[in-house]
Design a protein around this motif. Structure first.
Motif, PDB file in Angstrom:
ATOM      1  N   GLN A 305      -0.154   7.564   7.086  1.00  0.00           N
ATOM      2  CA  GLN A 305      -0.094   6.107   8.075  1.00  0.00           C
ATOM      3  C   GLN A 305      -1.556   5.644   8.706  1.00  0.00           C
ATOM      4  N   ILE A 306      -2.213   6.307   9.017  1.00  0.00           N
ATOM      5  CA  ILE A 306      -3.275   6.392   9.444  1.00  0.00           C
ATOM      6  C   ILE A 306      -4.319   6.816   8.761  1.00  0.00           C
ATOM      7  N   ALA A 307      -4.370   7.790   7.506  1.00  0.00           N
ATOM      8  CA  ALA A 307      -5.094   7.281   6.229  1.00  0.00           C
ATOM      9  C   ALA A 307      -4.804   6.662   5.604  1.00  0.00           C
ATOM     10  N   LEU A 308      -3.617   5.973   5.109  1.00  0.00           N
ATOM     11  CA  LEU A 308      -3.495   4.295   5.092  1.00  0.00           C
ATOM     12  C   LEU A 308      -4.359   3.747   5.367  1.00  0.00           C
ATOM     13  N   GLU A 309      -4.107   2.842   6.618  1.00  0.00           N
ATOM     14  CA  GLU A 309      -5.272   2.797   7.105  1.00  0.00           C
ATOM     15  C   GLU A 309      -6.552   2.794   7.196  1.00  0.00           C
ATOM     16  N   ILE A 310      -7.018   3.991   7.170  1.00  0.00           N
ATOM     17  CA  ILE A 310      -8.569   3.935   6.612  1.00  0.00           C
ATOM     18  C   ILE A 310      -8.885   3.214   6.109  1.00  0.00           C
ATOM     19  N   GLU A 311      -8.363   3.939   4.624  1.00  0.00           N
ATOM     20  CA  GLU A 311      -8.882   3.478   2.924  1.00  0.00           C
ATOM     21  C   GLU A 311      -8.201   1.951   2.809  1.00  0.00           C
ATOM     22  N   GLN A 313      -9.160   0.050   5.190  1.00  0.00           N
ATOM     23  CA  GLN A 313     -10.158  -0.733   6.243  1.00  0.00           C
ATOM     24  C   GLN A 313     -11.197  -0.461   5.007  1.00  0.00           C
ATOM     25  N   LYS A 314     -11.777   0.680   3.998  1.00  0.00           N
ATOM     26  CA  LYS A 314     -13.031   1.177   3.320  1.00  0.00           C
ATOM     27  C   LYS A 314     -12.658  -0.232   2.766  1.00  0.00           C
ATOM     28  N   ALA A 315     -11.266  -0.419   1.652  1.00  0.00           N
ATOM     29  CA  ALA A 315     -12.434  -1.313   0.677  1.00  0.00           C
ATOM     30  C   ALA A 315     -11.931  -2.881   1.120  1.00  0.00           C
ATOM     31  N   ALA A 316     -11.648  -3.098   2.217  1.00  0.00           N
ATOM     32  CA  ALA A 316     -12.328  -4.238   3.409  1.00  0.00           C
ATOM     33  C   ALA A 316     -13.582  -4.827   2.833  1.00  0.00           C
ATOM     34  N   GLU A 317     -14.039  -3.551   3.169  1.00  0.00           N
ATOM     35  CA  GLU A 317     -15.587  -3.017   3.225  1.00  0.00           C
ATOM     36  C   GLU A 317     -16.006  -3.394   2.404  1.00  0.00           C
ATOM     37  N   SER A 318     -16.024  -2.477   1.550  1.00  0.00           N
ATOM     38  CA  SER A 318     -16.174  -2.303   0.264  1.00  0.00           C
ATOM     39  C   SER A 318     -15.998  -3.256  -1.293  1.00  0.00           C
ATOM     40  N   GLY A 319     -14.605  -4.173  -1.165  1.00  0.00           N
ATOM     41  CA  GLY A 319     -14.130  -4.913  -1.650  1.00  0.00           C
ATOM     42  C   GLY A 319     -13.947  -4.055  -2.989  1.00  0.00           C
ATOM     43  N   VAL A 375       2.275   7.146  -2.420  1.00  0.00           N
ATOM     44  CA  VAL A 375       1.215   7.351  -3.034  1.00  0.00           C
ATOM     45  C   VAL A 375      -0.069   6.125  -2.993  1.00  0.00           C
ATOM     46  N   PHE A 376      -1.384   6.791  -2.334  1.00  0.00           N
ATOM     47  CA  PHE A 376      -1.841   5.603  -2.350  1.00  0.00           C
ATOM     48  C   PHE A 376      -3.178   5.693  -3.403  1.00  0.00           C
ATOM     49  N   LEU A 377      -3.892   4.891  -4.117  1.00  0.00           N
ATOM     50  CA  LEU A 377      -4.246   5.178  -4.715  1.00  0.00           C
ATOM     51  C   LEU A 377      -5.721   4.823  -5.138  1.00  0.00           C
ATOM     52  N   PRO A 378      -6.989   5.321  -4.008  1.00  0.00           N
ATOM     53  CA  PRO A 378      -8.261   4.542  -4.080  1.00  0.00           C
ATOM     54  C   PRO A 378      -8.632   3.279  -5.110  1.00  0.00           C
ATOM     55  N   ASN A 379     -10.289   2.784  -5.422  1.00  0.00           N
ATOM     56  CA  ASN A 379     -10.741   2.601  -5.945  1.00  0.00           C
ATOM     57  C   ASN A 379     -10.328   1.868  -7.160  1.00  0.00           C
ATOM     58  N   PHE A 411      10.214   3.624  -8.422  1.00  0.00           N
ATOM     59  CA  PHE A 411       8.729   3.005  -8.018  1.00  0.00           C
ATOM     60  C   PHE A 411       8.378   1.759  -7.857  1.00  0.00           C
ATOM     61  N   GLY A 412       7.718   1.682  -6.799  1.00  0.00           N
ATOM     62  CA  GLY A 412       7.549  -0.263  -6.526  1.00  0.00           C
ATOM     63  C   GLY A 412       5.801   0.096  -6.226  1.00  0.00           C
ATOM     64  N   VAL A 413       4.750  -0.560  -7.105  1.00  0.00           N
ATOM     65  CA  VAL A 413       3.369  -0.404  -6.873  1.00  0.00           C
ATOM     66  C   VAL A 413       2.469  -1.692  -7.144  1.00  0.00           C
ATOM     67  N   GLY A 414       1.904  -1.458  -5.701  1.00  0.00           N
ATOM     68  CA  GLY A 414       1.438  -2.679  -5.768  1.00  0.00           C
ATOM     69  C   GLY A 414      -0.415  -3.053  -5.331  1.00  0.00           C
ATOM     70  N   GLN A 415      -1.018  -4.076  -5.485  1.00  0.00           N
ATOM     71  CA  GLN A 415      -2.595  -3.829  -5.081  1.00  0.00           C
ATOM     72  C   GLN A 415      -2.468  -5.372  -3.887  1.00  0.00           C
ATOM     73  N   TRP A 416      -3.886  -3.906  -2.455  1.00  0.00           N
ATOM     74  CA  TRP A 416      -3.637  -4.656  -1.233  1.00  0.00           C
ATOM     75  C   TRP A 416      -4.360  -6.040  -1.659  1.00  0.00           C
ATOM     76  N   ARG A 417      -4.176  -6.705  -1.038  1.00  0.00           N
ATOM     77  CA  ARG A 417      -4.256  -8.096  -1.187  1.00  0.00           C
ATOM     78  C   ARG A 417      -5.164  -8.341   0.887  1.00  0.00           C
TER      79      ARG A 417
END
Length: 448
Positions: A305-311, A313-319, A375-379, A411-417
Motif C-alpha cells: 500500500q505504501i508503494a502504491l501511494e508512492i507510485e 504520487q509520482k504519476a500525479a507529479e509527472s502526469g 499488480v500495479f503497472l506504472p506508465n 481480474f479487475g483492472v483500471g487506470q488511476w484518475r
C-alpha cells in the motif's frame, strides 16, 4: 665595500683577536670606522630573534666565544660574561654526536660553510637539540679571522614532528578509514584503512577530491548536503554509500568535522568512515523480511500500500498514466477444503511465481490478502493494461499445478484518475474484479 663590525670582541685576558683593530672593524683601520653603522649592526646583533654567536679562529684550544647575543644566552642558560673566552665545547655532553662535531671542525678549518644539528647542554645540565650553521669571516686579505654562527633550539619542533609522526602511525594502525581534506575537499592525508577500503594505494588518493568517490545517500548524491551542512558550521553525519573498484557498493557511517579552531587557520576537515556494509545489508534483509509476504515472497499488503501511494504520487507529479489490476484465485476455498491447506499454500506460491513471470521490469505484484493479489503497472494506460492483465491471467491458467487441478484467476483492472484517492481507486478495481467473478470467472474486466 661592506664592513663587518664586531664590537667588544676580546679574549678573556683582554687581548684583542688577531687581525682586529682596537675599534673592532675588519678590513679597515679603526680611524676609518663608521660609528653610526657600527651602532646599527650592534643593535641588530643584540635584537636578533635567532641565537647568534661569534668565535675567533684560534684552533690552539679554541676557537673561543667572542660575542653572544641575548637569544644565544637564553638558549644556553649562560650569561655573555660566562661565555666570552670559553670554547663551545662547554655546551657539549655525553649525547653530543661526535661525528657531527668532527665534521664541523673539518669544514671550518677548511674555511667551508657548515650546517648541522646535534644535542647540546644548557648551563643547568638540560639537553636541547641545536640546529646551526657556521660561516667563516675573512679580512681584506682573505684570511679567516672569525666565525659567525646562527643557531636555533629545535627541540620543541622535533618533539612536535615526532608527535605528528606518532599520530600518523596511530591513524594508520586504526581499522576505521580516516582522511583529512583541505577547505576544497582535496585529500591531504589518508590512512591505510581508507586505501584498503577504496582499493587504491594511499599515494594515488592524495591530491584528489573526496567527492570523486561520488558518495550517495538515500536522497541521491551526498555532496550538496555535505557542503551545505559544513558551510553552516555544523559537523556532518550520515550513512553514505559508494561503489568500490570491485563493483561492490560499500556503506559507511560518515562523520566530517571542521578543524578550524584547532590551530588550523587554513581550514581543514577530518572524516571518519567506518564500514557498516554488513550491518546495512543485514538491516536491508530484515526490512525486506518485514515488507515481504513470507509465503509468496511478494510485497505484503502494508508495504504494498505504501508503494502504491508512492507510485500514484509520482504519476500525479509527472502526469504519466498508471493502471492497477486486482486478481482473485477462483474457487480457492474449494481447493483448501478438498485438498488441504498445504496444497492451498502450494497454489498461492505457484500463482505468485506466475505473476512474477508475467511482469515487466517496473511492474510490482503484491499479496493483498488471502487469495487476492494486486499488480500495479506504472506508465501504462488502460488500453495497454488490459492485454497485459490478459497475458498474466492466461499464464496462471496454463501453469501446471503439482497437487491440484488447473488454477484460474479473475481480474479487475483500471487506470488511476487524477485526484482519485487510493481507497477509491482500489475499491473501483475491486468492483471490476467481482464483476469478472460473477460473469463466469477466469476473465478480465476493466473499469474505465
Amino acid at each position: 665595500m661592506q664592513l663587518l663590525v664586531l664590537p667588544r670582541i676580546r679574549y678573556a685576558d683582554g687581548r684583542a683577536p688577531p687581525n682586529l683593530g682596537a675599534g673592532g672593524v675588519m678590513g679597515r683601520e679603526a680611524a676609518g670606522l663608521n660609528l653610526h653603522g657600527e651602532a646599527m649592526l650592534d643593535a641588530v646583533f643584540e635584537h636578533l630573534y635567532n641565537a647568534m654567536v661569534i668565535t675567533d679562529a684560534d684552533f690552539d684550544g679554541g676557537p673561543f666565544f667572542q660575542r653572544c647575543n641575548p637569544a644565544f644566552c637564553a638558549m644556553t642558560g649562560y650569561t655573555e660574561e660566562e661565555l666570552i673566552g670559553q670554547s663551545p665545547r662547554i655546551l657539549q655532553g655525553p649525547e653530543t654526536d661526535r661525528k657531527v662535531i668532527d665534521e664541523l671542525e673539518r669544514k671550518i678549518r677548511a674555511g667551508e660553510f657548515f650546517e648541522g644539528s646535534t644535542i647540546n647542554y644548557r648551563k643547568d645540565g638540560l639537553s636541547y637539540v641545536v640546529q646551526w650553521n657556521i660561516s667563516p669571516v675573512r679580512d681584506a686579505d682573505g684570511a679567516i679571522v672569525a666565525y659567525v654562527s646562527i643557531q636555533q633550539d629545535i627541540t620543541a619542533r622535533l618533539a612536535a614532528e615526532r608527535e605528528r609522526s606518532l599520530l600518523a602511525e596511530a591513524l594508520n594502525a586504526a581499522t576505521d578509514p580516516v582522511i583529512v581534506m583541505d577547505k576544497n575537499f582535496i585529500i591531504v592525508f589518508a590512512n591505510n584503512a581508507f586505501g584498503r577500503e577504496v582499493g587504491r594505494p594511499v599515494d594515488d588518493i592524495l591530491g584528489h577530491s573526496a567527492f570523486e568517490l561520488r558518495p550517495r545517500t538515500a536522497e541521491g548524491l551526498a555532496e550538496p548536503q555535505i557542503r551545505r551542512v559544513l558551510a553552516e558550521g555544523s559537523p556532518y553525519h550520515g550513512v553514505v554509500s559508494f561503489e568500490a573498484p570491485t563493483g561492490k557498493r560499500l556503506h559507511v557511517d560518515l562523520s566530517i568535522s571542521s578543524l578550524i579552531g584547532y590551530h588550523d587557520p587554513n581550514g581543514h576537515y577530518v572524516a571518519i568512515a567506518p564500514n557498516i556494509t554488513h550491518m546495512v545489508e543485514q538491516q536491508m534483509v530484515l526490512q525486506e523480511m518485514a515488507n515481504m509476504d513470507a509465503l509468496t515472497g511478494l510485497l505484503n499488503r502494508r508495504s504494498g500500500q505504501i508503494a502504491l501511494e508512492i507510485e500514484l504520487q509520482k504519476a500525479a507529479e509527472s502526469g504519466a498514466p498508471i493502471s492497477v489490476a486486482m486478481g482473485d484465485i477462483d474457487h480457492f476455498k474449494r481447493i483448501n477444503d478438498r485438498l488441504g491447506h498445504a496444497v492451498g499454500d502450494d497454489v498461492l506460491r505457484s500463482v505468485a511465481g506466475s505473476l512474477r513471470d508475467g511482469l515487466r521490469r517496473n511492474d510490482v505484484a503484491i499479496r493483498w490478502g488471502g487469495e487476492e493479489f494486486l499488480v500495479f503497472l506504472p506508465n501504462t494506460p488502460l488500453d495497454d493494461a488490459v492485454p497485459l492483465t490478459e497475458r498474466i491471467r492466461n499464464h496462471v491458467a496454463t501453469t501446471p499445478q503439482i497437487a491440484s487441478d488447473s488454477v484460474t484467476m479473475s481480474f479487475g483492472v483500471g487506470q488511476w484518475r487524477p485526484g482519485e484517492s487510493v481507497a477509491a481507486f482500489v475499491e473501483r478495481i475491486d468492483a471490476a474484479m467481482y464483476e469478472a467473478k460473477s460473469g463466469g470467472r477466469d476473465r478480465v474486466v476493466s473499469s474505465p
